[in-house]
Design a protein around this motif. Structure first.
Motif, mmCIF file in Angstrom:
data_model
loop_
_atom_site.group_PDB
_atom_site.id
_atom_site.type_symbol
_atom_site.label_atom_id
_atom_site.label_comp_id
_atom_site.label_asym_id
_atom_site.label_seq_id
_atom_site.Cartn_x
_atom_site.Cartn_y
_atom_site.Cartn_z
ATOM 1 N N THR A 180 0.820 -1.208 0.000
ATOM 2 C CA THR A 180 0.000 0.000 0.000
ATOM 3 C C THR A 180 0.859 1.265 0.000
ATOM 4 N N LEU A 181 0.205 2.394 -0.277
ATOM 5 C CA LEU A 181 0.866 3.695 -0.285
ATOM 6 C C LEU A 181 0.258 4.582 0.786
ATOM 7 N N THR A 182 1.090 5.315 1.494
ATOM 8 C CA THR A 182 0.620 6.294 2.472
ATOM 9 C C THR A 182 1.315 7.625 2.178
ATOM 10 N N CYS A 187 -3.333 12.878 0.120
ATOM 11 C CA CYS A 187 -3.792 13.472 -1.131
ATOM 12 C C CYS A 187 -3.102 12.834 -2.339
ATOM 13 N N VAL A 188 -2.560 11.647 -2.152
ATOM 14 C CA VAL A 188 -1.826 10.982 -3.230
ATOM 15 C C VAL A 188 -2.503 9.663 -3.577
ATOM 16 N N GLY A 189 -2.895 9.513 -4.827
ATOM 17 C CA GLY A 189 -3.446 8.250 -5.318
ATOM 18 C C GLY A 189 -2.334 7.389 -5.881
ATOM 19 N N TYR A 190 -2.670 6.137 -6.194
ATOM 20 C CA TYR A 190 -1.640 5.134 -6.470
ATOM 21 C C TYR A 190 -2.108 4.192 -7.551
ATOM 22 N N ARG A 191 -1.322 4.086 -8.617
ATOM 23 C CA ARG A 191 -1.580 3.076 -9.634
ATOM 24 C C ARG A 191 -0.282 2.309 -9.851
ATOM 25 N N ALA A 192 -0.343 1.003 -9.624
ATOM 26 C CA ALA A 192 0.858 0.187 -9.759
ATOM 27 C C ALA A 192 0.502 -1.155 -10.364
ATOM 28 N N THR A 193 1.515 -1.877 -10.825
ATOM 29 C CA THR A 193 1.290 -3.190 -11.388
ATOM 30 C C THR A 193 0.774 -4.146 -10.320
ATOM 31 N N PRO A 194 -0.264 -4.944 -10.611
ATOM 32 C CA PRO A 194 -0.779 -5.883 -9.615
ATOM 33 C C PRO A 194 0.071 -7.140 -9.496
ATOM 34 N N GLN A 195 1.027 -7.307 -10.423
ATOM 35 C CA GLN A 195 1.829 -8.508 -10.429
ATOM 36 C C GLN A 195 3.178 -8.266 -9.768
ATOM 37 N N ALA A 196 3.792 -9.349 -9.320
ATOM 38 C CA ALA A 196 5.111 -9.261 -8.721
ATOM 39 C C ALA A 196 6.138 -8.871 -9.788
ATOM 40 N N ILE A 197 7.142 -8.109 -9.375
ATOM 41 C CA ILE A 197 8.211 -7.694 -10.278
ATOM 42 C C ILE A 197 9.361 -8.688 -10.136
ATOM 43 N N GLY A 215 0.119 27.222 -1.948
ATOM 44 C CA GLY A 215 1.478 27.525 -1.523
ATOM 45 C C GLY A 215 2.469 26.495 -2.006
ATOM 46 N N LYS A 216 3.699 26.628 -1.530
ATOM 47 C CA LYS A 216 4.748 25.675 -1.875
ATOM 48 C C LYS A 216 4.603 24.437 -1.000
ATOM 49 N N MET A 217 4.413 23.290 -1.625
ATOM 50 C CA MET A 217 4.146 22.054 -0.904
ATOM 51 C C MET A 217 5.261 21.033 -1.149
ATOM 52 N N ALA A 218 5.504 20.237 -0.123
ATOM 53 C CA ALA A 218 6.449 19.116 -0.215
ATOM 54 C C ALA A 218 5.879 17.990 0.643
ATOM 55 N N ASP A 219 5.296 16.988 0.000
ATOM 56 C CA ASP A 219 4.601 15.920 0.718
ATOM 57 C C ASP A 219 5.360 14.599 0.617
ATOM 58 N N ALA A 220 5.582 13.998 1.775
ATOM 59 C CA ALA A 220 6.295 12.723 1.841
ATOM 60 C C ALA A 220 5.349 11.579 1.497
ATOM 61 N N VAL A 221 5.843 10.613 0.748
ATOM 62 C CA VAL A 221 5.069 9.451 0.317
ATOM 63 C C VAL A 221 5.866 8.185 0.661
ATOM 64 N N THR A 222 5.167 7.179 1.187
ATOM 65 C CA THR A 222 5.817 5.911 1.528
ATOM 66 C C THR A 222 5.145 4.777 0.766
ATOM 67 N N ILE A 223 5.946 3.959 0.086
ATOM 68 C CA ILE A 223 5.447 2.785 -0.627
ATOM 69 C C ILE A 223 5.919 1.536 0.111
ATOM 70 N N ALA A 224 4.968 0.756 0.589
ATOM 71 C CA ALA A 224 5.309 -0.478 1.291
ATOM 72 C C ALA A 224 5.595 -1.588 0.279
ATOM 73 N N SER A 225 6.433 -2.526 0.676
ATOM 74 C CA SER A 225 6.752 -3.671 -0.185
ATOM 75 C C SER A 225 7.363 -4.763 0.689
ATOM 76 N N ASN A 226 7.745 -5.857 0.060
ATOM 77 C CA ASN A 226 8.404 -6.935 0.793
ATOM 78 C C ASN A 226 9.924 -6.813 0.763
ATOM 79 N N ASP A 227 10.428 -5.609 0.434
ATOM 80 C CA ASP A 227 11.852 -5.313 0.534
ATOM 81 C C ASP A 227 12.205 -5.204 2.013
ATOM 82 N N LEU A 228 13.059 -6.092 2.493
ATOM 83 C CA LEU A 228 13.382 -6.147 3.917
ATOM 84 C C LEU A 228 14.275 -5.001 4.373
#
Length: 260
Positions: A180-182, A187-197, A215-228
């Motif tokens: 998932t993405l947080t 305010c950030v949507g997410y489109r990604a491949t449903p298959q494993a890379i 105004g000037k914005m800088a928003d942090a985004v986190t993408i979860a994965s199985n990368d340890l």
């Protein structure tokens, strides 16, 4: 006459019984699946298989999960007698360490119109997963690498939804599964491949930016994965204005007039 009435009554009862038995029967191989330990950031997915052991087609009307963290999918076409179908349950483990026990309720026209399926398991955070692996196993784990960690949209209008495309490469030795993405602004949507890379392969992730604050914005985004090695972080930047099409003003004879 009495015998004739009894005969017709028996025929009617027999027809009613046949009609009652003329239904599909949804027979599952199992109604509970235990994932065991699940690495946080992965999508735990299981397909419950069933066979129609009745004599009429089965049509699944709906499959309802017990929580928003579980996404169901199912066979949408009628399942004929003797044929099989699936109910898929997908549990998002990102940000949910610990034991889980979730259900999906299947509603259909089968003889038993409602069936409950259960998935359970234990989500381990990345440190807990590392503790269960040998150095050789760790060396075989997937690795997520982005082509960049920042994207600047420049000037954008509030209410617009521009898209930033990032290239994700798996430099590890096992399949990379995106979770998932947080975001700090929600305010950030997410489109990604449903298959494993696959190892050595790349894929495209699209982030949809719907920032409305000016105004000037800088928003942090986190993408979860199985990368340890940890979740992947990036930043989206923009200068958000109320209206990009506001009339420009130019000076003519020393008087400011709208430019047309």
């Amino acid at each position: 006459m009495k015998n004739l009435v009894s005969f017709f009554l028996a025929v009617v009862l027999g027809l009613l019984q046949l009609g009652a038995r003329a239904q599909g029967v949804m027979t599952f191989e199992k109604d509970l699946h235990d994932f065991g330990n699940v690495a946080e950031g992965t999508m735990a997915t299981h397909e419950f298989k069933f066979k129609n052991t009745g004599n009429q087609p089965i049509i699944i009307a709906n499959v309802q999960a017990s929580c928003g963290c579980t996404t169901p999918d199912w066979t949408k076409t009628p399942v004929l007698p003797g044929k099989s179908g699936i109910i898929k349950a997908m549990y998002s483990s990102a940000g949910r360490p610990g034991i889980f026990n979730k259900t999906v309720t299947v509603t259909s026209n089968a003889a038993t119109p409602s069936a409950v399926l259960t998935i359970k398991g234990n989500v381990l955070n990345k440190d807990e997963v590392k503790a269960t692996l040998t150095p050789a196993q760790l060396a075989q784990s997937p690795r997520l690498v982005l082509d960049r960690t920042t994207h600047d949209f420049g000037k954008m209008e509030a209410g617009q939804q521009p898209v930033a495309k990032f290239t994700v490469k798996n430099t590890g030795k096992q399949d990379l599964v995106l979770g998932t993405l947080t975001s700090s602004c929600n305010c950030v949507g997410y489109r990604a491949t449903p298959q494993a890379i696959k190892p050595g392969q790349s894929s495209t992730v699209e982030l949809i930016y719907a920032q409305r604050q000016l105004g000037k914005m800088a928003d942090a985004v986190t993408i979860a994965s199985n990368d340890l090695n940890g979740d992947t972080k990036l930043t989206l930047k923009a200068t958000v204005v109320r209206d990009l099409n506001a009339a420009s003003m130019v000076k003519e004879s020393g008087v400011a007039v709208p430019f047309k």
